[in-house]
Design an enzyme around this catalytic site. Structure first.
Site, PDB file in Angstrom:
ATOM      1  N   HIS A  23       7.785   1.404 -10.507  1.00  0.00           N
ATOM      2  CA  HIS A  23       6.577   1.012  -9.774  1.00  0.00           C
ATOM      3  C   HIS A  23       5.343   1.387 -10.560  1.00  0.00           C
ATOM      4  CE1 HIS A  23       7.855   5.026  -8.453  1.00  0.00           C
ATOM      5  NE2 HIS A  23       6.576   5.335  -8.307  1.00  0.00           N
TER       6      HIS A  23
ATOM      7  N   ARG B 224       0.834  -1.209   0.000  1.00  0.00           N
ATOM      8  CA  ARG B 224       0.000   0.000   0.000  1.00  0.00           C
ATOM      9  C   ARG B 224       0.864   1.253   0.000  1.00  0.00           C
ATOM     10  NH1 ARG B 224      -5.148  -0.554  -0.220  1.00  0.00           N
ATOM     11  NH2 ARG B 224      -5.924  -2.675   0.072  1.00  0.00           N
TER      12      ARG B 224
ATOM     13  N   VAL C 185      10.336   8.238  -6.740  1.00  0.00           N
ATOM     14  CA  VAL C 185      11.134   7.091  -6.280  1.00  0.00           C
ATOM     15  C   VAL C 185      11.689   6.372  -7.509  1.00  0.00           C
ATOM     16  CG1 VAL C 185      11.130   4.948  -4.974  1.00  0.00           C
ATOM     17  CG2 VAL C 185       9.697   6.864  -4.217  1.00  0.00           C
TER      18      VAL C 185
ATOM     19  N   ILE D 262       2.073   4.811   1.028  1.00  0.00           N
ATOM     20  CA  ILE D 262       2.079   5.432   2.355  1.00  0.00           C
ATOM     21  C   ILE D 262       1.213   6.694   2.404  1.00  0.00           C
ATOM     22  CG2 ILE D 262       4.075   6.984   2.091  1.00  0.00           C
ATOM     23  CD1 ILE D 262       5.112   5.814   4.778  1.00  0.00           C
TER      24      ILE D 262
END
Ligand code: 5GP
Length: 125
Positions: A110, A34, A106, A36
């Protein structure tokens, strides 16, 4: 210019178990957890376990097995969290950001799975 992967990025630390995460699914080559700071009622991140910076890096350099595993896991999660239409859900959005124009924070590839509410237009102007 070849991609350089920074093994100190936050998702690399999650993969090494150095920081906790809320795991949703774990497969041979991928991990889902999940976000954040969820932007929707359902906000899950799916990452490959391999060291890939972004989608194109993954798509070019990952093995077929890694790519199949990743895509199958994304699809499986849409069913498990109930947003896939064939399990009665109302749909979802997949987003992957890359680089400066994509506003990627990041630097480990992803995929965001977002759902649980109507998400509005694709890009805010
Ligand atoms: P990006 O902008 O790179 O596409 O998205 C990065 C995402 O990672 C953001 O949605 C952010 O909330 C999430 N994020 C950043 N740090 C952490 C963390 O330590 N744990 C989790 N679960 N998500 C994080």
């Amino acid at each position: 210019m070849a991609y350089e992967y920074d093994s100190e990025n936050i998702f690399a630390k999650i993969l090494r178990g150095e920081i906790p995460n809320s795991t949703v699914a774990d497969s041979e080559y991928s991990l889902a957890f999940r976000d954040i700071a969820p932007a929707a009622p359902e906000h899950i991140l799916v990452i490959p376990k391999g060291a890939y910076v972004n989608f194109d890096h993954f798509g070019i350099e990952a093995s077929d097995a890694e790519i199949v595993d990743f895509n199958r896991l994304v699809a499986k999660i849409t069913r498990e969290i109930g947003v896939a239409q064939d399990v009665g859900g109302q749909g979802y959005r997949l987003i992957t950001n890359a680089g400066v124009h994509g506003v990627q924070d990041v630097l480990h590839f992803h995929m965001h799975i977002l759902g649980g509410r109507r998400l509005g237009r694709m890009i805010a102007t």
